[in-house]
Design a protein around this motif. Sequence first.
Motif, short mmCIF file in Angstrom:
data_model
loop_
_atom_site.label_atom_id
_atom_site.label_comp_id
_atom_site.label_asym_id
_atom_site.label_seq_id
_atom_site.Cartn_x
_atom_site.Cartn_y
_atom_site.Cartn_z
N PRO A 24 0.83 -1.21 0.00
CA PRO A 24 0.00 0.00 0.00
C PRO A 24 0.86 1.25 0.00
O PRO A 24 1.87 1.32 0.71
CB PRO A 24 -0.79 -0.12 1.31
CG PRO A 24 0.02 -1.02 2.17
CD PRO A 24 0.70 -1.98 1.24
N PRO A 25 0.48 2.25 -0.79
CA PRO A 25 1.24 3.50 -0.80
C PRO A 25 1.13 4.22 0.53
O PRO A 25 0.09 4.20 1.17
CB PRO A 25 0.59 4.31 -1.93
CG PRO A 25 -0.79 3.75 -2.03
CD PRO A 25 -0.68 2.29 -1.69
N ASP A 27 0.68 7.28 1.51
CA ASP A 27 0.29 8.63 1.09
C ASP A 27 -0.83 9.22 1.93
O ASP A 27 -1.45 10.22 1.56
CB ASP A 27 -0.13 8.63 -0.38
CG ASP A 27 -1.27 7.65 -0.68
OD1 ASP A 27 -1.83 7.07 0.29
OD2 ASP A 27 -1.60 7.47 -1.87
N ARG A 29 -3.75 8.01 2.64
CA ARG A 29 -5.11 7.56 2.37
C ARG A 29 -5.48 6.38 3.26
O ARG A 29 -4.63 5.59 3.67
CB ARG A 29 -5.26 7.17 0.90
CG ARG A 29 -5.30 8.34 -0.06
CD ARG A 29 -5.56 7.86 -1.48
NE ARG A 29 -4.44 7.06 -1.99
CZ ARG A 29 -4.52 6.30 -3.08
NH1 ARG A 29 -5.67 6.20 -3.74
NH2 ARG A 29 -3.46 5.63 -3.50
N ARG A 31 -6.61 2.82 4.23
CA ARG A 31 -6.37 1.51 3.63
C ARG A 31 -7.53 0.58 3.98
O ARG A 31 -7.83 0.37 5.15
CB ARG A 31 -5.06 0.92 4.15
CG ARG A 31 -3.85 1.78 3.83
CD ARG A 31 -2.60 1.31 4.55
NE ARG A 31 -1.44 2.10 4.15
CZ ARG A 31 -0.20 1.89 4.60
NH1 ARG A 31 0.04 0.90 5.46
NH2 ARG A 31 0.80 2.64 4.19
N GLN A 49 -11.92 -0.61 -6.23
CA GLN A 49 -11.18 0.66 -6.25
C GLN A 49 -11.92 1.67 -7.12
O GLN A 49 -12.07 2.84 -6.74
CB GLN A 49 -9.76 0.45 -6.77
CG GLN A 49 -8.88 1.70 -6.70
CD GLN A 49 -8.59 2.13 -5.26
OE1 GLN A 49 -7.87 1.46 -4.54
NE2 GLN A 49 -9.17 3.26 -4.84
N PRO A 54 -10.90 7.69 -5.12
CA PRO A 54 -9.49 7.91 -4.79
C PRO A 54 -9.18 8.15 -3.32
O PRO A 54 -8.00 8.18 -2.95
CB PRO A 54 -9.14 9.15 -5.61
CG PRO A 54 -10.43 9.92 -5.68
CD PRO A 54 -11.51 8.87 -5.79
N VAL A 57 -7.53 3.33 -0.42
CA VAL A 57 -6.76 2.33 -1.14
C VAL A 57 -7.37 0.96 -0.85
O VAL A 57 -7.36 0.50 0.29
CB VAL A 57 -5.28 2.34 -0.71
CG1 VAL A 57 -4.49 1.28 -1.48
CG2 VAL A 57 -4.67 3.70 -0.89
N LEU A 59 -7.44 -2.92 -0.81
CA LEU A 59 -6.39 -3.93 -0.73
C LEU A 59 -7.02 -5.31 -0.52
O LEU A 59 -7.19 -5.77 0.61
CB LEU A 59 -5.43 -3.61 0.42
CG LEU A 59 -4.69 -2.27 0.29
CD1 LEU A 59 -4.06 -1.87 1.62
CD2 LEU A 59 -3.61 -2.37 -0.78
#
Length: 270
Positions: A24-25, A27, A29, A31, A49, A54, A57, A59
């Motif tokens: 996961p990024p 950033d 956001r 999760r 997604q 946006p 995230v 997953l």
Amino acid sequence: MTGAGRGGAAPVGAGFENYLAASPPDDGRLRLFCFHHAGGGATAYASWQRELGPDVVVLPVQLPGRETRAREPRITDMAELTGVLNRVLGPALRAPFAFYGHSMGGAVAYNLTLARQRRGERLPERLLVGACPAPHLPAVLASTEAMSDEEMARVLVRIGGMSEMMLRYPDWLTAATDQVRDDLRVCTGYDRTELPPLACPVEVFSGVDDPLLPAGDAAAWESHALAGFRLHRVPGGHFFFRESPESPEAPEEFFRALRGAVARMATVAR
């Protein structure tokens, strides 16, 4: 594996890459870790997604013994499974996150949350479950364990969990029902007597036409939610997140409700 992945991802544990398609990024956001139903796999969440947008995230978690992990032995014990999940996903659970689990996945997400609570570890912003009875109640499909493969398959076809085409291919049918039987062992084999309420909010999604989940069994989750509870009754049957001829509006209504839950959590995460 440790260290940073692409896009500044958080460090991950050994085996992490088997359970998630990508790190996961990191950033900021929210999760959303998604756990699939009995007999299913991570591809059940392939469109999520796009549906959720946006601010989150998505997953999907891939358990062993299916899809890209078909050659691996399946885990059939809930305590073993949640222990493995907590170890491999743990480094990614240090940033704001939520769990969604559907049917069997709801039981897995709940037990993972409970295990983390008992260990004093960070909890999800919310536990989201769909088509799953409250933890102290019998698992859905538990009554099918003694059925023949064909009998079980016909039940799965009726609720939308298996293609009717499988009935024409005995080898495929046996492989599919074997997977369901192993997954049901996960759902039926854990202690339901010592279940303290969770210290995180719980939101439950229940299909109004679900033959496996009476409305009362979904509402009974409230006794397990110390920090708030919300029940969403949505159109559709057991797999209300999929479009079907009987209930074409079901996914739209479900995702509208889920987007609302995600928006509330994303605000907190930011």
